[in-house]
Design a protein around this motif. Structure first.
Motif, PDB file in Angstrom:
ATOM      1  N   LEU A 215       2.295  57.304  89.707  1.00 29.42           N
ATOM      2  CA  LEU A 215       2.119  56.061  88.972  1.00 29.42           C
ATOM      3  C   LEU A 215       1.148  56.222  87.807  1.00 29.42           C
ATOM      4  O   LEU A 215       1.157  55.422  86.872  1.00 29.42           O
ATOM      5  N   SER A 216       0.297  57.244  87.848  1.00 30.26           N
ATOM      6  CA  SER A 216      -0.683  57.423  86.787  1.00 30.26           C
ATOM      7  C   SER A 216      -0.044  57.824  85.464  1.00 30.26           C
ATOM      8  O   SER A 216      -0.600  57.553  84.402  1.00 30.26           O
ATOM      9  N   LYS A 217       1.135  58.476  85.505  1.00 35.75           N
ATOM     10  CA  LYS A 217       1.748  58.933  84.250  1.00 35.75           C
ATOM     11  C   LYS A 217       3.188  58.467  84.053  1.00 35.75           C
ATOM     12  O   LYS A 217       3.677  58.467  82.932  1.00 35.75           O
ATOM     13  N   ASP A 218       3.863  58.070  85.110  1.00 32.65           N
ATOM     14  CA  ASP A 218       5.289  57.768  85.017  1.00 32.65           C
ATOM     15  C   ASP A 218       5.558  56.268  85.054  1.00 32.65           C
ATOM     16  O   ASP A 218       4.705  55.469  85.451  1.00 32.65           O
ATOM     17  N   VAL A 219       6.770  55.897  84.686  1.00 29.75           N
ATOM     18  CA  VAL A 219       7.173  54.499  84.597  1.00 29.75           C
ATOM     19  C   VAL A 219       8.292  54.237  85.595  1.00 29.75           C
ATOM     20  O   VAL A 219       9.301  54.957  85.614  1.00 29.75           O
ATOM     21  N   VAL A 220       8.096  53.221  86.426  1.00 29.53           N
ATOM     22  CA  VAL A 220       9.130  52.815  87.379  1.00 29.53           C
ATOM     23  C   VAL A 220      10.009  51.764  86.710  1.00 29.53           C
ATOM     24  O   VAL A 220       9.531  50.729  86.240  1.00 29.53           O
ATOM     25  N   SER A 221      11.296  52.041  86.667  1.00 29.92           N
ATOM     26  CA  SER A 221      12.252  51.169  85.995  1.00 29.92           C
ATOM     27  C   SER A 221      13.105  50.421  87.017  1.00 29.92           C
ATOM     28  O   SER A 221      13.359  50.926  88.110  1.00 29.92           O
ATOM     29  N   PRO A 222      13.603  49.241  86.661  1.00 33.27           N
ATOM     30  CA  PRO A 222      14.648  48.635  87.484  1.00 33.27           C
ATOM     31  C   PRO A 222      15.946  49.421  87.319  1.00 33.27           C
ATOM     32  O   PRO A 222      16.158  50.078  86.291  1.00 33.27           O
ATOM     33  N   TYR A 223      16.798  49.372  88.320  1.00 35.96           N
ATOM     34  CA  TYR A 223      18.182  49.735  88.082  1.00 35.96           C
ATOM     35  C   TYR A 223      18.783  48.675  87.156  1.00 35.96           C
ATOM     36  O   TYR A 223      18.331  47.523  87.127  1.00 35.96           O
ATOM     37  N   VAL A 224      19.786  49.060  86.400  1.00 34.80           N
ATOM     38  CA  VAL A 224      20.537  48.071  85.622  1.00 34.80           C
ATOM     39  C   VAL A 224      21.471  47.351  86.594  1.00 34.80           C
ATOM     40  O   VAL A 224      22.270  47.989  87.279  1.00 34.80           O
ATOM     41  N   HIS A 225      21.338  46.034  86.683  1.00 30.23           N
ATOM     42  CA  HIS A 225      22.158  45.307  87.659  1.00 30.23           C
ATOM     43  C   HIS A 225      23.636  45.423  87.297  1.00 30.23           C
ATOM     44  O   HIS A 225      24.003  45.488  86.115  1.00 30.23           O
ATOM     45  N   VAL A 226      24.479  45.436  88.328  1.00 30.62           N
ATOM     46  CA  VAL A 226      25.924  45.577  88.103  1.00 30.62           C
ATOM     47  C   VAL A 226      26.671  44.261  88.304  1.00 30.62           C
ATOM     48  O   VAL A 226      27.810  44.120  87.846  1.00 30.62           O
ATOM     49  N   VAL A 227      26.058  43.292  88.976  1.00 30.29           N
ATOM     50  CA  VAL A 227      26.702  41.981  89.099  1.00 30.29           C
ATOM     51  C   VAL A 227      26.379  41.163  87.857  1.00 30.29           C
ATOM     52  O   VAL A 227      25.401  41.429  87.156  1.00 30.29           O
ATOM     53  N   GLU A 228      27.201  40.182  87.590  1.00 24.98           N
ATOM     54  CA  GLU A 228      26.978  39.318  86.435  1.00 24.98           C
ATOM     55  C   GLU A 228      25.818  38.374  86.711  1.00 24.98           C
ATOM     56  O   GLU A 228      25.700  37.811  87.813  1.00 24.98           O
ATOM     57  N   SER A 229      24.946  38.192  85.716  1.00 25.73           N
ATOM     58  CA  SER A 229      23.785  37.318  85.891  1.00 25.73           C
ATOM     59  C   SER A 229      24.213  35.865  86.062  1.00 25.73           C
ATOM     60  O   SER A 229      25.167  35.407  85.435  1.00 25.73           O
ATOM     61  N   LEU A 230      23.482  35.161  86.911  1.00 29.39           N
ATOM     62  CA  LEU A 230      23.709  33.731  87.087  1.00 29.39           C
ATOM     63  C   LEU A 230      22.945  32.987  85.997  1.00 29.39           C
ATOM     64  O   LEU A 230      21.738  33.149  85.841  1.00 29.39           O
ATOM     65  N   THR A 231      23.628  32.197  85.221  1.00 26.85           N
ATOM     66  CA  THR A 231      22.992  31.479  84.115  1.00 26.85           C
ATOM     67  C   THR A 231      22.271  30.242  84.636  1.00 26.85           C
ATOM     68  O   THR A 231      22.496  29.781  85.763  1.00 26.85           O
ATOM     69  N   GLU A 232      21.396  29.713  83.788  1.00 23.55           N
ATOM     70  CA  GLU A 232      20.677  28.496  84.143  1.00 23.55           C
ATOM     71  C   GLU A 232      21.650  27.345  84.418  1.00 23.55           C
ATOM     72  O   GLU A 232      21.460  26.570  85.342  1.00 23.55           O
ATOM     73  N   ASP A 233      22.705  27.257  83.616  1.00 25.19           N
ATOM     74  CA  ASP A 233      23.674  26.170  83.804  1.00 25.19           C
ATOM     75  C   ASP A 233      24.345  26.261  85.168  1.00 25.19           C
ATOM     76  O   ASP A 233      24.519  25.260  85.854  1.00 25.19           O
ATOM     77  N   GLY A 234      24.687  27.500  85.554  1.00 27.82           N
ATOM     78  CA  GLY A 234      25.359  27.671  86.826  1.00 27.82           C
ATOM     79  C   GLY A 234      24.475  27.345  88.001  1.00 27.82           C
ATOM     80  O   GLY A 234      24.931  26.828  89.024  1.00 27.82           O
ATOM     81  N   ASP A 235      23.178  27.622  87.875  1.00 27.12           N
ATOM     82  CA  ASP A 235      22.245  27.390  88.974  1.00 27.12           C
ATOM     83  C   ASP A 235      21.760  25.944  89.010  1.00 27.12           C
ATOM     84  O   ASP A 235      21.682  25.321  90.055  1.00 27.12           O
ATOM     85  N   ASP A 236      21.427  25.420  87.859  1.00 28.39           N
ATOM     86  CA  ASP A 236      20.885  24.072  87.821  1.00 28.39           C
ATOM     87  C   ASP A 236      21.937  23.010  88.128  1.00 28.39           C
ATOM     88  O   ASP A 236      21.605  21.846  88.336  1.00 28.39           O
ATOM     89  N   GLY A 237      23.215  23.427  88.143  1.00 33.09           N
ATOM     90  CA  GLY A 237      24.259  22.490  88.497  1.00 33.09           C
ATOM     91  C   GLY A 237      24.224  22.101  89.971  1.00 33.09           C
ATOM     92  O   GLY A 237      24.853  21.133  90.376  1.00 33.09           O
ATOM     93  N   MET A 238      23.480  22.865  90.775  1.00 33.36           N
ATOM     94  CA  MET A 238      23.368  22.547  92.200  1.00 33.36           C
ATOM     95  C   MET A 238      22.367  21.404  92.400  1.00 33.36           C
ATOM     96  O   MET A 238      21.210  21.509  91.981  1.00 33.36           O
ATOM     97  N   ARG A 239      22.783  20.344  93.020  1.00 31.83           N
ATOM     98  CA  ARG A 239      21.869  19.235  93.284  1.00 31.83           C
ATOM     99  C   ARG A 239      20.808  19.657  94.287  1.00 31.83           C
ATOM    100  O   ARG A 239      19.660  19.250  94.184  1.00 31.83           O
TER     101      ARG A 239
END
Length: 429
Positions: A215-239
Protein backbone atom coordinates in the motif's frame (compact mmCIF):
# COMPACT_ATOMS: atom_id res chain seq x y z
CA UNK A 1 -14.39 76.25 11.52
CA UNK A 2 -14.70 72.49 11.81
CA UNK A 3 -13.83 72.14 8.14
CA UNK A 4 -10.52 73.96 8.57
CA UNK A 5 -9.66 71.75 11.58
CA UNK A 6 -10.35 68.51 9.66
CA UNK A 7 -8.31 69.69 6.67
CA UNK A 8 -5.41 70.56 8.97
CA UNK A 9 -5.48 67.08 10.59
CA UNK A 10 -5.61 65.29 7.23
CA UNK A 11 -2.73 67.43 5.90
CA UNK A 12 -0.67 66.65 9.00
CA UNK A 13 -1.26 62.86 8.68
CA UNK A 14 -0.33 62.95 5.00
CA UNK A 15 2.86 64.92 5.84
CA UNK A 16 3.92 62.39 8.50
CA UNK A 17 3.20 59.38 6.22
CA UNK A 18 5.16 60.90 3.35
CA UNK A 19 8.13 61.61 5.58
CA UNK A 20 8.05 58.01 6.96
CA UNK A 21 8.04 56.51 3.51
CA UNK A 22 10.89 58.78 2.43
CA UNK A 23 12.93 57.81 5.51
CA UNK A 24 12.14 54.09 4.94
CA UNK A 25 10.36 53.41 8.22
CA UNK A 26 7.11 52.44 6.49
CA UNK A 27 6.85 50.06 3.55
CA UNK A 28 3.72 50.86 1.49
CA UNK A 29 4.09 47.85 -0.83
CA UNK A 30 1.96 45.40 1.22
CA UNK A 31 -0.96 47.71 0.62
CA UNK A 32 -0.48 48.30 -3.08
CA UNK A 33 1.17 45.12 -4.46
CA UNK A 34 0.26 41.40 -4.62
CA UNK A 35 3.13 39.36 -3.30
CA UNK A 36 4.47 36.30 -5.12
CA UNK A 37 3.35 33.15 -3.27
CA UNK A 38 6.00 31.03 -1.64
CA UNK A 39 6.89 27.86 -3.62
CA UNK A 40 5.75 25.78 -0.64
CA UNK A 41 2.62 27.80 0.14
CA UNK A 42 -0.81 26.42 -0.66
CA UNK A 43 -2.87 28.43 -3.13
CA UNK A 44 -6.04 26.45 -2.47
CA UNK A 45 -6.50 24.49 -5.70
CA UNK A 46 -4.37 21.41 -6.11
CA UNK A 47 -2.38 21.20 -9.31
CA UNK A 48 -3.13 18.15 -11.51
CA UNK A 49 -0.63 15.33 -11.78
CA UNK A 50 1.59 15.82 -14.83
CA UNK A 51 1.92 12.51 -16.66
CA UNK A 52 4.18 11.63 -19.56
CA UNK A 53 2.79 8.67 -21.55
CA UNK A 54 5.23 6.60 -23.57
CA UNK A 55 4.42 6.31 -27.26
CA UNK A 56 4.48 2.54 -27.60
CA UNK A 57 3.68 0.62 -30.78
CA UNK A 58 0.01 -0.28 -30.86
CA UNK A 59 0.71 -4.01 -30.54
CA UNK A 60 1.23 -3.22 -26.84
CA UNK A 61 -2.26 -1.82 -26.43
CA UNK A 62 -5.08 -0.98 -28.85
CA UNK A 63 -4.07 -3.44 -31.59
CA UNK A 64 -5.28 -6.19 -29.23
CA UNK A 65 -8.73 -4.58 -29.47
CA UNK A 66 -8.56 -3.83 -33.20
CA UNK A 67 -5.86 -5.68 -35.21
CA UNK A 68 -6.43 -3.22 -38.08
CA UNK A 69 -5.14 -0.37 -35.94
CA UNK A 70 -2.03 1.08 -37.58
CA UNK A 71 1.03 2.84 -36.13
CA UNK A 72 1.18 5.18 -39.14
CA UNK A 73 -1.19 7.73 -37.62
CA UNK A 74 -0.57 9.03 -34.06
CA UNK A 75 -3.05 7.71 -31.52
CA UNK A 76 -5.34 10.45 -30.22
CA UNK A 77 -8.61 10.78 -28.37
CA UNK A 78 -10.39 11.04 -31.72
CA UNK A 79 -9.08 7.82 -33.29
CA UNK A 80 -8.91 5.77 -30.08
CA UNK A 81 -10.98 2.59 -30.59
CA UNK A 82 -13.98 2.33 -28.31
CA UNK A 83 -13.92 -0.44 -25.75
CA UNK A 84 -15.95 -3.23 -27.41
CA UNK A 85 -19.44 -3.72 -26.03
CA UNK A 86 -19.14 -7.46 -26.65
CA UNK A 87 -15.99 -7.90 -24.56
CA UNK A 88 -17.93 -9.61 -21.76
CA UNK A 89 -15.85 -10.54 -18.74
CA UNK A 90 -12.71 -8.98 -20.28
CA UNK A 91 -14.20 -5.60 -19.45
CA UNK A 92 -13.54 -6.05 -15.74
CA UNK A 93 -9.77 -5.87 -16.42
CA UNK A 94 -9.92 -2.83 -18.73
CA UNK A 95 -8.57 -0.26 -16.26
CA UNK A 96 -5.42 0.05 -18.40
CA UNK A 97 -7.55 1.25 -21.33
CA UNK A 98 -9.46 3.91 -19.38
CA UNK A 99 -6.30 5.38 -17.88
CA UNK A 100 -4.77 5.65 -21.34
CA UNK A 101 -7.94 7.15 -22.75
CA UNK A 102 -8.00 9.86 -20.09
CA UNK A 103 -4.49 10.97 -21.05
CA UNK A 104 -5.36 11.01 -24.74
CA UNK A 105 -8.40 13.06 -23.81
CA UNK A 106 -6.14 15.41 -21.89
CA UNK A 107 -6.84 14.09 -18.41
CA UNK A 108 -10.33 15.48 -18.08
CA UNK A 109 -11.66 16.85 -21.36
CA UNK A 110 -10.92 20.42 -20.39
CA UNK A 111 -12.43 19.86 -16.94
CA UNK A 112 -10.69 22.08 -14.39
CA UNK A 113 -11.12 19.29 -11.84
CA UNK A 114 -9.02 16.77 -13.80
CA UNK A 115 -6.63 14.93 -11.52
CA UNK A 116 -4.06 14.23 -14.27
CA UNK A 117 -2.97 15.95 -17.45
CA UNK A 118 -0.70 14.67 -20.17
CA UNK A 119 2.59 16.46 -20.76
CA UNK A 120 4.75 15.89 -23.82
CA UNK A 121 8.02 17.01 -22.24
CA UNK A 122 9.20 14.19 -19.95
CA UNK A 123 11.32 16.65 -17.95
CA UNK A 124 8.08 18.28 -16.77
CA UNK A 125 6.45 15.00 -15.69
CA UNK A 126 5.62 13.94 -12.14
CA UNK A 127 4.91 10.39 -13.30
CA UNK A 128 5.31 8.20 -16.40
CA UNK A 129 2.46 6.04 -17.69
CA UNK A 130 3.34 2.79 -19.44
CA UNK A 131 0.41 2.02 -21.82
CA UNK A 132 0.91 -1.74 -22.00
CA UNK A 133 -2.41 -3.61 -21.79
CA UNK A 134 -0.94 -6.46 -19.78
CA UNK A 135 -4.34 -7.80 -18.67
CA UNK A 136 -5.77 -7.77 -22.18
CA UNK A 137 -2.55 -9.37 -23.41
CA UNK A 138 -3.11 -12.30 -21.08
CA UNK A 139 -6.77 -12.59 -22.08
CA UNK A 140 -5.93 -12.31 -25.79
CA UNK A 141 -2.71 -14.28 -26.16
CA UNK A 142 -3.42 -17.32 -24.04
CA UNK A 143 -5.59 -17.81 -20.99
CA UNK A 144 -3.36 -20.30 -19.26
CA UNK A 145 0.32 -21.12 -19.02
CA UNK A 146 0.14 -24.03 -21.47
CA UNK A 147 -1.44 -22.17 -24.41
CA UNK A 148 1.04 -21.81 -27.31
CA UNK A 149 -0.17 -18.23 -27.81
CA UNK A 150 1.11 -17.39 -24.33
CA UNK A 151 4.56 -17.05 -25.86
CA UNK A 152 3.45 -13.84 -27.57
CA UNK A 153 2.37 -12.41 -24.21
CA UNK A 154 5.83 -13.21 -22.82
CA UNK A 155 7.55 -11.69 -25.85
CA UNK A 156 5.63 -8.44 -25.45
CA UNK A 157 6.84 -8.22 -21.86
CA UNK A 158 10.43 -8.87 -22.92
CA UNK A 159 10.29 -6.17 -25.60
CA UNK A 160 8.67 -3.70 -23.23
CA UNK A 161 11.37 -4.18 -20.60
CA UNK A 162 14.09 -3.70 -23.22
CA UNK A 163 12.41 -0.42 -24.19
CA UNK A 164 12.06 0.81 -20.60
CA UNK A 165 15.56 -0.16 -19.54
CA UNK A 166 16.92 1.95 -22.42
CA UNK A 167 14.88 4.97 -21.30
CA UNK A 168 16.88 7.61 -19.45
CA UNK A 169 13.79 8.37 -17.36
CA UNK A 170 13.43 4.76 -16.25
CA UNK A 171 17.12 4.72 -15.38
CA UNK A 172 16.85 8.02 -13.52
CA UNK A 173 14.37 6.68 -10.97
CA UNK A 174 14.83 2.94 -11.34
CA UNK A 175 11.22 2.88 -12.57
CA UNK A 176 9.88 4.19 -9.26
CA UNK A 177 7.87 7.01 -10.86
CA UNK A 178 6.44 4.79 -13.60
CA UNK A 179 2.78 3.72 -13.45
CA UNK A 180 2.09 0.19 -14.70
CA UNK A 181 -1.45 -1.28 -14.64
CA UNK A 182 -1.83 -5.03 -14.12
CA UNK A 183 -5.31 -5.74 -12.81
CA UNK A 184 -5.64 -9.33 -14.02
CA UNK A 185 -4.09 -11.76 -11.50
CA UNK A 186 -1.90 -13.20 -14.29
CA UNK A 187 -1.00 -9.92 -15.99
CA UNK A 188 2.73 -9.30 -16.59
CA UNK A 189 3.41 -12.62 -14.88
CA UNK A 190 6.66 -13.46 -16.68
CA UNK A 191 8.68 -10.37 -15.76
CA UNK A 192 6.93 -8.94 -12.72
CA UNK A 193 10.05 -8.84 -10.60
CA UNK A 194 11.61 -6.37 -13.03
CA UNK A 195 8.92 -3.79 -12.33
CA UNK A 196 8.53 -4.30 -8.59
CA UNK A 197 9.80 -0.76 -7.85
CA UNK A 198 7.11 0.89 -10.00
CA UNK A 199 3.68 2.15 -9.00
CA UNK A 200 1.53 -0.85 -9.84
CA UNK A 201 -2.20 -0.48 -10.40
CA UNK A 202 -3.71 -3.72 -9.08
CA UNK A 203 -7.11 -4.84 -7.80
CA UNK A 204 -5.67 -6.70 -4.81
CA UNK A 205 -2.43 -8.25 -3.56
CA UNK A 206 -3.56 -11.86 -3.93
CA UNK A 207 -0.88 -12.92 -6.46
CA UNK A 208 1.97 -10.65 -5.36
CA UNK A 209 4.74 -11.26 -2.80
CA UNK A 210 5.19 -8.66 -0.07
CA UNK A 211 8.51 -7.52 -1.49
CA UNK A 212 6.77 -6.57 -4.74
CA UNK A 213 3.43 -4.97 -3.87
CA UNK A 214 2.37 -2.80 -0.93
CA UNK A 215 0.00 0.00 0.00
CA UNK A 216 2.96 2.34 0.48
CA UNK A 217 3.72 2.49 -3.26
CA UNK A 218 0.92 0.81 -5.21
CA UNK A 219 -2.66 1.74 -6.08
CA UNK A 220 -5.64 -0.52 -5.49
CA UNK A 221 -8.17 -0.14 -8.29
CA UNK A 222 -11.79 -1.24 -8.59
CA UNK A 223 -12.61 -3.81 -11.19
CA UNK A 224 -14.56 -2.25 -14.05
CA UNK A 225 -18.14 -3.30 -13.37
CA UNK A 226 -19.75 -5.48 -16.04
CA UNK A 227 -23.42 -4.98 -15.15
CA UNK A 228 -25.21 -1.86 -16.30
CA UNK A 229 -25.33 0.92 -13.70
CA UNK A 230 -28.65 1.66 -12.04
CA UNK A 231 -29.56 5.28 -12.72
CA UNK A 232 -31.06 7.67 -10.21
CA UNK A 233 -34.35 7.61 -12.11
CA UNK A 234 -34.54 3.85 -11.95
CA UNK A 235 -33.84 3.75 -8.23
CA UNK A 236 -35.79 6.76 -7.06
CA UNK A 237 -38.86 5.41 -8.83
CA UNK A 238 -39.26 2.96 -5.95
CA UNK A 239 -41.65 4.31 -3.34
CA UNK A 240 -40.10 1.99 -0.75
CA UNK A 241 -36.80 0.49 -1.99
CA UNK A 242 -36.49 -1.80 1.02
CA UNK A 243 -39.82 -3.47 0.29
CA UNK A 244 -39.36 -3.31 -3.51
CA UNK A 245 -36.18 -5.38 -3.26
CA UNK A 246 -37.84 -8.68 -2.50
CA UNK A 247 -34.76 -10.97 -2.38
CA UNK A 248 -32.82 -10.82 0.88
CA UNK A 249 -29.42 -12.05 -0.36
CA UNK A 250 -28.21 -12.52 -3.93
CA UNK A 251 -25.29 -14.40 -5.42
CA UNK A 252 -24.83 -15.56 -8.99
CA UNK A 253 -21.38 -16.62 -10.17
CA UNK A 254 -18.75 -19.29 -10.61
CA UNK A 255 -18.42 -21.51 -7.54
CA UNK A 256 -15.28 -23.33 -8.76
CA UNK A 257 -12.58 -20.99 -7.41
CA UNK A 258 -9.08 -21.29 -5.95
CA UNK A 259 -7.57 -20.37 -2.58
CA UNK A 260 -9.99 -18.29 -0.45
CA UNK A 261 -12.54 -18.60 -3.24
CA UNK A 262 -13.13 -22.24 -2.31
CA UNK A 263 -15.49 -20.85 0.30
CA UNK A 264 -18.09 -20.37 -2.42
CA UNK A 265 -18.89 -24.08 -2.56
CA UNK A 266 -19.23 -24.24 1.22
CA UNK A 267 -21.48 -21.19 1.27
CA UNK A 268 -23.68 -22.80 -1.36
CA UNK A 269 -24.45 -25.65 1.05
CA UNK A 270 -25.29 -23.20 3.82
CA UNK A 271 -27.32 -20.66 1.87
CA UNK A 272 -28.93 -22.34 -1.13
CA UNK A 273 -32.47 -23.58 -0.60
CA UNK A 274 -33.61 -20.67 1.57
CA UNK A 275 -36.68 -18.96 0.13
CA UNK A 276 -35.28 -15.45 0.64
CA UNK A 277 -31.84 -16.27 -0.84
CA UNK A 278 -30.82 -16.58 -4.50
CA UNK A 279 -27.57 -18.55 -4.71
CA UNK A 280 -26.86 -19.84 -8.20
CA UNK A 281 -23.85 -21.25 -10.01
CA UNK A 282 -23.23 -19.33 -13.24
CA UNK A 283 -20.56 -18.28 -15.72
CA UNK A 284 -20.20 -14.79 -17.18
CA UNK A 285 -21.91 -14.61 -20.57
CA UNK A 286 -23.74 -11.66 -22.08
CA UNK A 287 -27.10 -13.17 -21.22
CA UNK A 288 -26.06 -14.17 -17.69
CA UNK A 289 -24.74 -10.66 -17.02
CA UNK A 290 -28.19 -9.29 -17.93
CA UNK A 291 -29.81 -11.76 -15.53
CA UNK A 292 -27.38 -10.76 -12.76
CA UNK A 293 -28.17 -7.11 -13.40
CA UNK A 294 -31.86 -7.65 -12.72
CA UNK A 295 -31.13 -9.93 -9.77
CA UNK A 296 -28.92 -7.42 -7.99
CA UNK A 297 -31.39 -4.60 -8.56
CA UNK A 298 -34.15 -6.61 -6.89
CA UNK A 299 -32.09 -7.65 -3.84
CA UNK A 300 -31.41 -5.96 -0.51
CA UNK A 301 -27.95 -7.52 -0.04
CA UNK A 302 -25.46 -8.89 -2.55
CA UNK A 303 -22.95 -11.51 -1.47
CA UNK A 304 -19.29 -10.95 -2.28
CA UNK A 305 -17.12 -13.93 -1.35
CA UNK A 306 -13.49 -14.02 -2.47
CA UNK A 307 -12.71 -15.19 -6.00
CA UNK A 308 -9.42 -16.69 -7.19
CA UNK A 309 -7.92 -13.72 -5.37
CA UNK A 310 -9.38 -11.88 -2.34
CA UNK A 311 -11.58 -9.59 -4.47
CA UNK A 312 -13.80 -9.94 -7.51
CA UNK A 313 -15.80 -7.81 -9.93
CA UNK A 314 -19.02 -8.76 -8.14
CA UNK A 315 -18.42 -6.18 -5.40
CA UNK A 316 -18.44 -3.30 -7.87
CA UNK A 317 -21.39 -4.75 -9.76
CA UNK A 318 -23.27 -4.63 -6.46
CA UNK A 319 -22.23 -1.03 -5.78
CA UNK A 320 -23.50 0.30 -9.13
CA UNK A 321 -26.69 -1.76 -8.61
CA UNK A 322 -27.22 -0.05 -5.22
CA UNK A 323 -27.31 -3.46 -3.53
CA UNK A 324 -25.68 -3.46 -0.07
CA UNK A 325 -22.48 -5.56 -0.41
CA UNK A 326 -21.91 -8.41 2.03
CA UNK A 327 -18.15 -8.94 1.89
CA UNK A 328 -16.58 -12.22 2.96
CA UNK A 329 -12.82 -12.14 2.69
CA UNK A 330 -10.11 -12.05 5.34
CA UNK A 331 -7.45 -10.42 3.17
CA UNK A 332 -9.25 -8.03 0.87
CA UNK A 333 -7.91 -4.57 0.06
CA UNK A 334 -10.37 -1.96 -1.17
CA UNK A 335 -9.88 0.95 -3.58
CA UNK A 336 -9.86 4.59 -2.41
CA UNK A 337 -10.06 3.53 1.22
CA UNK A 338 -8.20 6.65 2.35
CA UNK A 339 -11.24 8.62 1.13
CA UNK A 340 -14.12 6.15 1.38
CA UNK A 341 -15.36 4.34 4.50
CA UNK A 342 -16.82 1.10 3.19
CA UNK A 343 -18.35 0.24 6.57
CA UNK A 344 -20.90 2.98 5.94
CA UNK A 345 -22.50 1.06 3.08
CA UNK A 346 -21.18 -2.53 3.29
CA UNK A 347 -21.28 -5.44 5.73
CA UNK A 348 -18.18 -7.48 6.53
CA UNK A 349 -17.95 -11.07 7.75
CA UNK A 350 -14.85 -13.14 8.34
CA UNK A 351 -14.60 -16.53 6.66
CA UNK A 352 -14.96 -18.19 10.07
CA UNK A 353 -18.16 -16.24 10.81
CA UNK A 354 -19.64 -16.93 7.40
CA UNK A 355 -19.24 -20.70 7.78
CA UNK A 356 -21.10 -20.77 11.08
CA UNK A 357 -24.56 -22.19 10.22
CA UNK A 358 -27.23 -19.50 10.23
CA UNK A 359 -24.88 -16.70 11.25
CA UNK A 360 -25.08 -14.55 8.11
CA UNK A 361 -28.79 -15.11 7.46
CA UNK A 362 -29.77 -14.38 11.06
CA UNK A 363 -27.89 -11.08 10.92
CA UNK A 364 -29.44 -10.09 7.61
CA UNK A 365 -32.99 -11.11 8.52
CA UNK A 366 -32.81 -9.02 11.69
CA UNK A 367 -31.19 -6.03 9.99
CA UNK A 368 -33.25 -2.89 10.76
CA UNK A 369 -35.00 -1.28 7.82
CA UNK A 370 -33.95 2.22 8.93
CA UNK A 371 -30.30 1.18 9.02
CA UNK A 372 -30.56 -0.46 5.59
CA UNK A 373 -32.09 2.69 4.09
CA UNK A 374 -29.31 4.80 5.58
CA UNK A 375 -26.63 2.52 4.08
CA UNK A 376 -28.50 2.40 0.75
CA UNK A 377 -28.49 6.20 0.49
CA UNK A 378 -24.77 6.32 1.24
CA UNK A 379 -24.15 3.61 -1.34
CA UNK A 380 -25.93 5.66 -3.99
CA UNK A 381 -23.82 8.69 -3.07
CA UNK A 382 -20.50 6.88 -3.64
CA UNK A 383 -21.39 4.78 -6.68
CA UNK A 384 -20.14 7.42 -9.15
CA UNK A 385 -16.60 6.86 -7.82
CA UNK A 386 -16.66 3.42 -9.47
CA UNK A 387 -17.60 4.50 -13.00
CA UNK A 388 -15.03 4.13 -15.80
CA UNK A 389 -15.97 6.30 -18.75
CA UNK A 390 -14.68 8.35 -21.64
CA UNK A 391 -14.59 11.29 -21.46
CA UNK A 392 -13.87 11.18 -17.76
CA UNK A 393 -16.04 13.04 -15.28
CA UNK A 394 -15.30 14.69 -11.99
CA UNK A 395 -14.65 12.21 -9.15
CA UNK A 396 -15.20 9.12 -11.35
CA UNK A 397 -13.00 6.03 -11.04
CA UNK A 398 -10.37 7.29 -13.51
CA UNK A 399 -9.89 10.60 -11.72
CA UNK A 400 -9.91 8.84 -8.35
CA UNK A 401 -7.13 6.52 -9.55
CA UNK A 402 -4.97 9.39 -10.78
CA UNK A 403 -5.42 11.09 -7.42
CA UNK A 404 -4.24 7.89 -5.74
CA UNK A 405 -1.16 7.93 -7.97
CA UNK A 406 -0.55 11.56 -7.04
CA UNK A 407 -0.55 10.57 -3.36
CA UNK A 408 2.34 8.18 -4.03
CA UNK A 409 4.60 10.73 -5.73
CA UNK A 410 6.06 12.39 -2.58
CA UNK A 411 7.40 9.03 -1.36
CA UNK A 412 8.74 8.33 -4.85
CA UNK A 413 10.62 11.62 -4.91
CA UNK A 414 11.97 10.98 -1.42
CA UNK A 415 13.34 7.57 -2.47
CA UNK A 416 14.84 8.90 -5.72
CA UNK A 417 16.50 11.90 -4.07
CA UNK A 418 17.96 9.77 -1.24
CA UNK A 419 19.37 7.21 -3.64
CA UNK A 420 21.20 9.91 -5.57
CA UNK A 421 23.32 10.93 -2.59
CA UNK A 422 23.54 7.83 -0.38
CA UNK A 423 26.89 6.05 -0.25
CA UNK A 424 25.27 3.08 1.47
CA UNK A 425 21.86 2.54 -0.21
CA UNK A 426 18.95 1.91 2.15
CA UNK A 427 21.23 1.77 5.17
CA UNK A 428 18.27 2.29 7.47
CA UNK A 429 16.33 -0.74 6.26
Amino acid sequence: MYGKTICTIVFFIFLVASFSIYMGTVDPRPYFYLREPSPCSSTGKQQPLRVFMYDLPRKFNVAMMDPRSSDVEPLTGKNLPSWPQTSGIKRQHSVEYWLMASLLQGGGGGDDDAEAIRVFDPDLADAFYVPFFSSLSFNTHGKNMTDPDTEFDRQLQVELMEFLENSEYWKRSGGKDHVIPMTHPNAFRFLRQQVNASILVVVDFGRYPKDMASLSKDVVSPYVHVVESLTEDGDDGMRDPFEARTTLLYFRGNTARKDEGKIRLRLEKLLAGNSDVHYEKSVATTQNIKVSTEGMRSSKFCLHPAGDTPSSCRLFDAIVSHCIPVIISDKIELPFEDEIDYSEFSLFFSIKESLEPGYILNNLRQFPKEKWLEMWKRLKNVSHHFEFQYPTKREDAVNMLWRQVKHKIPNVKLAVHRNRRLKVPDWWL
